[in-house]
Design an enzyme around this catalytic site. Structure first.
Site, PDB file in Angstrom:
ATOM      1  N   GLU A   1      -3.697   7.885  -3.372  1.00 59.81           N
ATOM      2  CA  GLU A   1      -3.283   6.211  -3.503  1.00 59.81           C
ATOM      3  C   GLU A   1      -3.046   5.321  -4.515  1.00 59.81           C
ATOM      4  OE1 GLU A   1      -6.176   5.292   0.759  1.00 59.81           O
ATOM      5  OE2 GLU A   1      -6.750   4.791  -1.675  1.00 59.81           O
TER       6      GLU A   1
ATOM      7  N   TYR B   1       1.320  -1.288   0.104  1.00 63.73           N
ATOM      8  CA  TYR B   1      -0.280   0.013   0.052  1.00 63.73           C
ATOM      9  C   TYR B   1       0.850   1.412  -0.200  1.00 63.73           C
ATOM     10  CZ  TYR B   1      -2.916   4.131   1.920  1.00 63.73           C
ATOM     11  OH  TYR B   1      -3.934   4.595   1.649  1.00 63.73           O
TER      12      TYR B   1
END
Ligand code: GDP
Ligand code: MN
Length: 380
Positions: free
Chosen positions: A189, A101
């Site tokens: 993101e 991530y």
């Protein structure tokens, strides 16, 4: 403003982030053609402004072009969190060795942009934050210096032991930060950031939220707005120059000035009510704006009373009063209204309202109390 994955990926590519190619399809046949051109396995991905697409059946691997057509057929028209899927992204399937991530958010707490990385990628980062917070590395960027190369490397080596992968990740972290700054993001993101068995690091998903207040200087980003996937009434408000944020309560609020709107919402809560929205009709209040404000407030079926709280400075109270009269003439409001006007041309405004059968107050506490009682159905 939200943008779609394929648009966020365009921005990332422009900043040098390795992102697999992709094309948009709006029909199964188009999906088949695109998949045939790529050859091999592809991923069919719903383009909607909603998280958790994968879990909702909006991301599917397809074996070949014919399968891509079927998968696109299943995903197009699907409803994900109240939004209908109208477009799918077709992208070659990647071999995945690991999923990480990588994200950047504007963080009020530290008053800076915060970069977050975790080797627990692919899944909800909120879940990781709740169950295993130590698995997330965070770095608050000092805006005076920007992201320094050694900081990007530090984060990247926390992600990968293999220096070949870490060096690629460090570059991607810097590129993501550049993209975040350039596109006026409040959030950017990559989840997951993958490594492949061949040792490449790539972004296979992307999400960006853009600061509405930055859009005036970013026409290329503004052009990415997808009106079809926006809430109709939020769009109407934006086009009319009103700031509108829907909330969960039942007292519809129509106020001029953001500060007064906040104070009004506080007072609604103080008197035991719940505001249905934040709505700032701004400085000048021509009747058209007031009509639009009524329409927007009434679009929320939860609203049980409408509260006007106007402080006339540049705004003239008589303009607002005329707007209220005009709006209730044109549309059947069918809800109790509590009005408070004070300031410029207050006397004229109260006269106009009285002549048209409205009660107008000048005290803020009184009117808020009244609106809360009207919403609760307990007004005498
Ligand atoms: P999201 O669920 O909306 O976040 O969609 P993602 O694009 O992040 O995809 C969800 C998951 O599907 C990823 O974490 C991967 O496990 C899997 N996935 C997505 N794209 C690919 C791909 O190209 N190849 C493989 N093998 N899996 C993929
Ligand atoms: Mn994802």
């Amino acid at each position: 403003m939200n943008i779609h994955e394929y648009q966020a990926k365009e921005i990332l590519r422009a900043h040098g982030v390795p992102v697999p190619p992709g094309e948009i399809a709006t029909t199964p046949e188009e999906a088949e053609r695109i998949a045939a051109a790529f050859g091999g396995m592809v991923v069919v991905k719903a383009q909607v402004h909603a998280g958790g697409r994968g879990k909702a059946g909006g991301v599917k691997l397809a074996d070949d072009a014919a399968d891509a057509r079927d998968k696109a057929g299943a995903i197009l028209g699907l409803e994900i969190k109240g939004l209908t899927v109208e477009k799918v992204l077709i992208t070659p399937a990647e071999d995945i060795a690991s999923e990480a991530y990588l994200g950047i958010v504007m963080d009020r707490g530290s008053q800076s942009d915060v970069i977050m990385v975790s080797s627990e990628g692919g899944i909800d980062i909120e879940e990781v934050a709740a169950t295993n917070p130590d698995a997330i590395q965070k770095l608050a960027v000092d805006a005076r210096y920007g992201l320094l190369p050694h900081q990007a490397s530090g984060l990247a080596f926390g992600l990968y032991d293999d220096p070949k992968l870490a060096r690629q990740a460090a570059r991607i972290i810097s590129q993501l930060y550049e993209a975040y700054r350039a596109a006026g993001c409040t959030l950017a993101e990559i989840n997951p950031l993958i490594s492949t068995p061949a040792g490449e690091v790539k972004a296979i998903d992307a999400k960006m939220n853009i600061d509405d207040s930055a859009l005036f200087r970013l026409p290329d980003v503004e052009a990415m707005r997808d009106e079809a996937s926006e809430n109709l009434f939020e769009r109407k408000a934006r086009e009319a120059g009103l700031s509108y944020i829907p909330l969960d309560g039942d007292v519809g609020c129509c106020v001029n000035g953001a500060g007064l709107a906040m104070a009004t919402m506080d007072l609604v809560k103080y008197y035991g009510g719940e505001p249905a929205n934040f709505l700032d009709i701004g400085g000048s209040s021509n009747p058209e704006k007031v009509v639009t404000a009524f329409e927007i407030i009434m679009s929320d079926p939860a609203v049980k009373s409408i509260l006007f709280n106007i402080f006339g400075g540049i705004t003239r109270c008589d303009d607002v009063a005329n707007g209220i009269v005009e709006a209730t003439r044109r549309i059947d409001v069918g809800l109790p209204i509590a009005i408070r006007l004070t300031g410029t041309n207050e006397d004229v405004a109260v006269e106009i309202l009285k002549e048209n059968g409205f009660e107008a107050m000048t005290d803020m506490d009184e009117v808020v109390k009244r609106a809360v009682e009207l919403a609760a159905g307990s007004a005498g």
